[in-house]
Design a protein around this motif. Structure first.
Motif, PDB file in Angstrom:
ATOM      1  N   ARG A 217       0.841  -1.207   0.000  1.00 58.99           N
ATOM      2  CA  ARG A 217       0.000   0.000   0.000  1.00 58.99           C
ATOM      3  C   ARG A 217       0.876   1.257   0.000  1.00 58.99           C
ATOM      4  O   ARG A 217       0.605   2.216  -0.728  1.00 58.99           O
ATOM      5  CB  ARG A 217      -0.926  -0.011   1.220  1.00 58.99           C
TER       6      ARG A 217
ATOM      7  N   GLN B 162       2.683   1.689  -3.420  1.00 60.65           N
ATOM      8  CA  GLN B 162       1.759   2.128  -4.455  1.00 60.65           C
ATOM      9  C   GLN B 162       1.401   3.605  -4.285  1.00 60.65           C
ATOM     10  O   GLN B 162       1.292   4.350  -5.264  1.00 60.65           O
ATOM     11  CB  GLN B 162       0.483   1.284  -4.423  1.00 60.65           C
ATOM     12  N   ARG B 163       1.250   4.020  -3.030  1.00 60.40           N
ATOM     13  CA  ARG B 163       0.921   5.430  -2.781  1.00 60.40           C
ATOM     14  C   ARG B 163       2.107   6.315  -3.165  1.00 60.40           C
ATOM     15  O   ARG B 163       1.918   7.375  -3.783  1.00 60.40           O
ATOM     16  CB  ARG B 163       0.549   5.615  -1.309  1.00 60.40           C
TER      17      ARG B 163
ATOM     18  N   LEU C 136       4.379   5.625  -5.358  1.00 56.75           N
ATOM     19  CA  LEU C 136       4.461   5.612  -6.820  1.00 56.75           C
ATOM     20  C   LEU C 136       3.428   6.566  -7.425  1.00 56.75           C
ATOM     21  O   LEU C 136       3.709   7.248  -8.421  1.00 56.75           O
ATOM     22  CB  LEU C 136       4.246   4.191  -7.337  1.00 56.75           C
ATOM     23  N   SER C 137       2.261   6.622  -6.804  1.00 62.53           N
ATOM     24  CA  SER C 137       1.231   7.540  -7.296  1.00 62.53           C
ATOM     25  C   SER C 137       1.704   8.983  -7.194  1.00 62.53           C
ATOM     26  O   SER C 137       1.447   9.799  -8.089  1.00 62.53           O
ATOM     27  CB  SER C 137      -0.066   7.356  -6.499  1.00 62.53           C
ATOM     28  N   PHE C 138       2.404   9.317  -6.095  1.00 60.40           N
ATOM     29  CA  PHE C 138       2.935  10.665  -5.945  1.00 60.40           C
ATOM     30  C   PHE C 138       3.978  10.958  -7.024  1.00 60.40           C
ATOM     31  O   PHE C 138       4.008  12.049  -7.591  1.00 60.40           O
ATOM     32  CB  PHE C 138       3.551  10.835  -4.559  1.00 60.40           C
TER      33      PHE C 138
ATOM     34  N   GLU D 113       4.226   9.533 -10.004  1.00 60.03           N
ATOM     35  CA  GLU D 113       3.558   9.637 -11.299  1.00 60.03           C
ATOM     36  C   GLU D 113       2.795  10.962 -11.417  1.00 60.03           C
ATOM     37  O   GLU D 113       2.749  11.570 -12.494  1.00 60.03           O
ATOM     38  CB  GLU D 113       2.612   8.454 -11.490  1.00 60.03           C
ATOM     39  N   TYR D 114       2.224  11.400 -10.297  1.00 56.67           N
ATOM     40  CA  TYR D 114       1.567  12.710 -10.284  1.00 56.67           C
ATOM     41  C   TYR D 114       2.576  13.806 -10.597  1.00 56.67           C
ATOM     42  O   TYR D 114       2.300  14.726 -11.377  1.00 56.67           O
ATOM     43  CB  TYR D 114       0.933  12.947  -8.909  1.00 56.67           C
TER      44      TYR D 114
ATOM     45  N   HIS E   8       3.423  13.895 -14.216  1.00 50.92           N
ATOM     46  CA  HIS E   8       2.322  14.482 -14.985  1.00 50.92           C
ATOM     47  C   HIS E   8       2.324  16.007 -14.858  1.00 50.92           C
ATOM     48  O   HIS E   8       2.069  16.727 -15.838  1.00 50.92           O
ATOM     49  CB  HIS E   8       0.987  13.923 -14.488  1.00 50.92           C
TER      50      HIS E   8
ATOM     51  N   TYR F 230       5.836  12.511   0.332  1.00 52.10           N
ATOM     52  CA  TYR F 230       5.293  11.280   0.928  1.00 52.10           C
ATOM     53  C   TYR F 230       6.389  10.564   1.686  1.00 52.10           C
ATOM     54  O   TYR F 230       7.546  10.514   1.229  1.00 52.10           O
ATOM     55  CB  TYR F 230       4.725  10.362  -0.169  1.00 52.10           C
TER      56      TYR F 230
END
Length: 343
Positions: free
Chosen positions: A26, A29-30, A32-34, A36-37, A40, A187
């Motif tokens: 978890r 993944q969180r 990684l989301s940061f 990827e954000y 972007h 994060y």
């Protein structure tokens, strides 16, 4: 060494970061989301922190692997107490920029031209700085200045800063105010919980063809989480030693007492309390002392395992010769005994 014994196709618990072993907890993944954000958004700074061995570098390598053929041109620097000018030279080298002169103004000018050329191609630069807690204030200021490079109101370079927990405290210093204002997301990557620890072990074993051999008792996973506090690198270290011990004992099972015994052996071998006390007495902050001890522990453990595997390989290579020598000695002893009996 033990892979063939358990029918594995490779070593599941190597200490070197390998994106192919990426485990999507978890927290990971969180994080990684940061990241990827941040990719972007294409501007500012993204900050990721975590304990030594939490899997930050593996996470980064996986992201960079996915970006390498896209519109983002990424470069990675591992900071080791770099001064400001040295940092800029490292940035240029990682992006493949060879300045025509060694002075700072030329270096900055040619970096700006390089980033501008990328922009004209519809691409942009991403700078990843690992071990960011080692950066001095002047080096951090140079990173902030790089973020000022813009063209057509668009940032030409974006930075990810990845470091140990103390980097969060560094960012709170007054001199970091301007950089902190450009951090668009941050994060902290925490440890795995008990369930994730089990899933992590099984994931890495499955990646190399594990079919249940060796078998881990239910309590072994609980003991492993307790001994490692859910830090992936520590899990790798103890799990690797567990498989090696099972192989040497010709066993196909791992129990909780095996985990506890290995954990005690490693603590005794590396003297963690003494190392931490020494680091503290040298004036290190508590977090830095613990991080330093963990790094020393992991490096020493890897070295001991490598030497042990070398010894085992030598024993295997010489086993047939040793057996032949023993038979010769037995024949000689038997001959001497027969001669003495005849007397």
């Amino acid at each position: 060494m033990y892979e063939a014994f358990f029918g594995l196709q490779g070593k599941p618990f190597q200490l070197n970061p390998d994106p192919s072993f990426y485990f999507a907890s978890r927290g990971h993944q969180r994080a990684l989301s940061f990241l990827e954000y941040g990719v972007h958004q294409g501007e500012g700074f993204i900050v990721i922190t975590g304990e030594v061995g939490a899997g930050k570098t593996t996470l980064l390598r996986g992201l960079l692997e996915r970006l390498k053929d896209g519109e983002v041109v990424a470069a990675e620097i591992v900071s080791t107490q770099l001064e400001a000018d040295d940092l800029l030279r490292q940035v240029a080298a990682r992006f493949g920029v060879t300045p025509s002169r060694s002075d700072k103004s030329t270096l900055l000018s040619e970096l700006s031209a390089f980033f501008g050329a990328l922009h004209q191609q519809g691409r942009r630069a991403l700078l990843v700085v690992d071990e960011a807690q080692n950066l001095g204030p002047a080096a951090v200021e140079e990173l902030r200045m790089l973020s000022n490079f813009q063209l057509d109101s668009q940032s030409l370079v974006q930075s990810f800063l990845v470091g140990q927990p103390e980097f969060r405290a560094i960012l709170q210093r007054p001199e970091m105010k301007q950089l902190k204002q450009r951090v668009i997301a941050s994060y902290h990557l925490g440890p795995l919980d008990a369930q994730e620890t089990r899933a992590y072990v099984e994931h890495r074993l499955g990646h190399v063809g594990w079919n249940g051999d060796p078998a881990f008792d239910e309590d072994a996973f609980t003991a492993l989480h307790r001994a490692t506090e859910g830090i992936p690198r520590r899990i790798n270290t103890i799990a690797d030693r567990l498989l090696l011990a099972a192989f040497l004992a010709e066993r196909h099972d791992v129990a909780a007492n095996d985990v506890e015994e290995i954990a005690r052996e490693l603590d005794d071998e590396l003297g963690a309390p003494e190392l931490e006390a020494g680091a503290a007495s040298a004036g290190w902050p508590a977090a830095a002392a613990q991080a330093g001890v963990a790094a020393v522990r992991d490096a020493a453990m890897a070295d001991r395992l490598a030497r042990l595997e070398d010894r085992l390989a030598l024993l295997e290579a010489t086993s047939s010769m040793s057996q032949s020598t023993i038979r010769k000695v037995v024949r000689i002893v038997q001959g001497l005994a027969a001669r003495d009996a005849a007397r």
